[in-house]
Design an enzyme around this catalytic site. Structure first.
Site, PDB file in Angstrom:
ATOM      1  N   TYR A  98       2.635   2.274   0.509  1.00 24.69           N
ATOM      2  CA  TYR A  98       2.866   3.115  -0.672  1.00 24.69           C
ATOM      3  C   TYR A  98       2.661   4.592  -0.283  1.00 24.69           C
ATOM      4  O   TYR A  98       1.663   4.943   0.361  1.00 24.69           O
ATOM      5  CB  TYR A  98       1.886   2.707  -1.783  1.00 24.69           C
ATOM      6  CG  TYR A  98       1.961   3.589  -3.003  1.00 24.69           C
ATOM      7  CD1 TYR A  98       3.040   3.513  -3.867  1.00 24.69           C
ATOM      8  CD2 TYR A  98       0.958   4.508  -3.278  1.00 24.69           C
ATOM      9  CE1 TYR A  98       3.124   4.327  -4.985  1.00 24.69           C
ATOM     10  CE2 TYR A  98       1.024   5.331  -4.401  1.00 24.69           C
ATOM     11  CZ  TYR A  98       2.112   5.228  -5.243  1.00 24.69           C
ATOM     12  OH  TYR A  98       2.187   6.044  -6.344  1.00 24.69           O
ATOM     13  N   ASP A 170      -4.008  -4.278  -1.014  1.00 23.20           N
ATOM     14  CA  ASP A 170      -3.488  -3.655  -2.227  1.00 23.20           C
ATOM     15  C   ASP A 170      -2.631  -4.717  -2.927  1.00 23.20           C
ATOM     16  O   ASP A 170      -1.551  -5.054  -2.451  1.00 23.20           O
ATOM     17  CB  ASP A 170      -2.662  -2.418  -1.841  1.00 23.20           C
ATOM     18  CG  ASP A 170      -2.079  -1.685  -3.053  1.00 23.20           C
ATOM     19  OD1 ASP A 170      -1.936  -2.318  -4.114  1.00 23.20           O
ATOM     20  OD2 ASP A 170      -1.741  -0.485  -2.921  1.00 23.20           O
TER      21      ASP A 170
HETATM   22  C1  LIG Z   1       1.167   3.121  -7.886  1.00 27.58           C
HETATM   23  C2  LIG Z   1       0.567   2.530  -6.684  1.00 27.58           C
HETATM   24  C3  LIG Z   1      -0.624   3.031  -6.142  1.00 27.58           C
HETATM   25  C4  LIG Z   1      -1.326   4.243  -6.729  1.00 27.58           C
HETATM   26  O1  LIG Z   1      -1.812   4.007  -7.984  1.00 27.58           O
HETATM   27  P1  LIG Z   1      -1.944   5.147  -9.133  1.00 27.58           P
HETATM   28  O2  LIG Z   1      -2.450   4.384 -10.293  1.00 27.58           O
HETATM   29  O3  LIG Z   1      -0.567   5.721  -9.326  1.00 27.58           O
HETATM   30  O4  LIG Z   1      -2.902   6.166  -8.619  1.00 27.58           O
HETATM   31  C5  LIG Z   1      -1.138   2.391  -5.027  1.00 27.58           C
HETATM   32  N1  LIG Z   1      -0.522   1.336  -4.458  1.00 27.58           N
HETATM   33  C6  LIG Z   1       0.633   0.833  -4.961  1.00 27.58           C
HETATM   34  C7  LIG Z   1       1.268  -0.339  -4.291  1.00 27.58           C
HETATM   35  C8  LIG Z   1       1.222   1.413  -6.073  1.00 27.58           C
HETATM   36  O5  LIG Z   1       2.380   0.921  -6.543  1.00 27.58           O
END
Ligand SMILES: *Cc1c(COP(=O)(O)O)cnc(C)c1O
Length: 381
Positions: A98, A170
């Protein structure tokens, strides 16, 4: 408790003072003490707030973890997790990450003396060759954005255990409805709750979830010391969103499947990327570690003409042209000019982000309307 029951009940009881069935929004920064140090579990809302804590316990249950911690955004969660490290430590991460994660790693934490390696995480030998005495963390994201590659979580879990690393996944794209990485060897789950978990594109929030008590204590200390906590109103919204996570995800997956198969048959469409397709390069890993394949679908156009992609994303009606993903409404994005615009063309094209790559976050609308919308826009090219 089964998953769908957990979404509604885990971490939540009727309010002890009034019997309110839904967790109240405790819009307070502080709590009355009967005498100094004599309080009812809450003293200050950075440290703890009942609405936030209900959400944190709910998240821990959904991921089969023990401890949940919420942060002001997904990136605030990442910021807090990286603060487990110290100067000199090294992190191995995927080269298909990301964009915001890549930016905080490189622009913010590199100058503090933490070193990041970005590799193709399907290559275990490459990962092992990079591990040295300073390596402390593995960071993976699966499915990846926007190419929807699938990384084998269990395999990375083994590497991480063998070298005594902290393994972070993640889980934003999959959600615990589709995969539970703590069960496959991950130590920490990170979420952008902004996406599928909140599910209604009305709140920005993040989370970290783990099982190990020592790790949780350290994360709690960072959460409380650095203070990137969400407010009670937003915590309430995410709690409410999660109550329908299983229903929404089921429909996202069903709609994603129909859209992926429709795109494959359209004469203007080139490659289609959706982990549920049998010809997806990581379909077998997806089948092994995911319960279904999600509502994110990417594709490119035959002929690869940039103006076709621009026209397409500006023509759809129900697929709204916007950043973000995971809400009930369908969104369409053009990575080359939006999320990945900062990456040089030759570099992004190597990973598949060509000029006509289009990413869909398939929502939960009626599928006939979504298919017709894309058909109308594709036929107009
Ligand atoms: C959107 C996103 C983030 C960051 O999150 P925010 O809430 O925008 O700070 C991190 N990892 C992935 C895979 C995302 O889609």
């Amino acid at each position: 408790m089964k998953f769908g029951t957990k979404t509604i009940h885990a971490g939540q009881q009727a309010d002890p003072t009034t019997g309110a069935v839904m967790t109240p929004i405790y819009q307070t920064s502080t709590y009355k003490q009967a005498s100094p140090g004599d309080f009812k579990g809450y003293e200050y809302s950075r440290t703890g707030n009942p609405t936030r804590n209900a959400l944190e316990q709910n998240l821990a249950a959904l991921e089969n973890g023990k401890f949940g911690l919420c942060f002001g955004s997904g990136l605030a969660a990442i910021d807090s997790i990286i603060k487990l490290l110290k100067p000199g430590d090294e992190v191995i991460s995927t080269n298909d990450l990301y964009g915001g994660t890549y930016r905080i790693f490189n622009n913010i934490f590199e100058p503090f003396g933490i070193k990041f390696h970005f590799v193709g995480m399907d290559d275990s030998e490459k990962i092992e060759s990079l591990i040295n005495k300073n390596t402390k963390m593995l960071w993976a994201e699966t499915p990846t954005n926007p190419m929807l590659n699938i990384i084998d979580i269990e395999k990375l879990g083994h590497i991480s255990k063998k070298h005594n690393l902290t393994f972070v996944v993640d889980n934003t794209f999959a959600t615990p409805f589709l995969q539970r990485p703590l069960d496959m060897g991950a130590d920490i789950i990170m979420h952008s709750l902004t996406k599928y978990m909140g599910g209604h594109s009305d709140v920005v929030m993040g989370a970290a979830i783990c099982k190990d008590e020592k790790l949780a204590e350290r994360l709690f200390a960072i959460q409380n010391s650095c203070g990137a906590v969400p407010g009670p109103q937003d915590s309430f919204l995410v709690l409410r969103g999660i109550k329908t996570l299983h229903l929404r995800m089921q429909r996202h997956c069903e709609n994603g499947k129909v859209i992926a198969n429709f795109l494959k048959t359209h004469p203007k469409v080139g490659d289609v990327y959706w982990p549920g397709l049998e010809d997806h390069p990581n379909h077998d890993i997806a089948k092994k570690q995911m319960d279904d394949f999600g509502g994110m679908v990417s594709f490119n156009l035959k002929g690869n003409k940039l103006e076709d992609a621009i026209k397409l994303v500006s023509t759809t009606h129900y697929f709204t042209l916007a950043e973000s993903l995971g809400g009930v409404e369908s969104l369409i994005g053009h990575p080359a000019s939006m999320t990945h615009a900062a990456i040089p063309k030759e570099v992004r094209e190597k990973t598949g982000v060509v000029d006509t790559l289009i990413r869909l976050s398939v929502g939960v609308e009626d599928i006939e309307d979504l298919v017709n919308d894309l058909k109308m826009a594709l036929d107009s090219l």
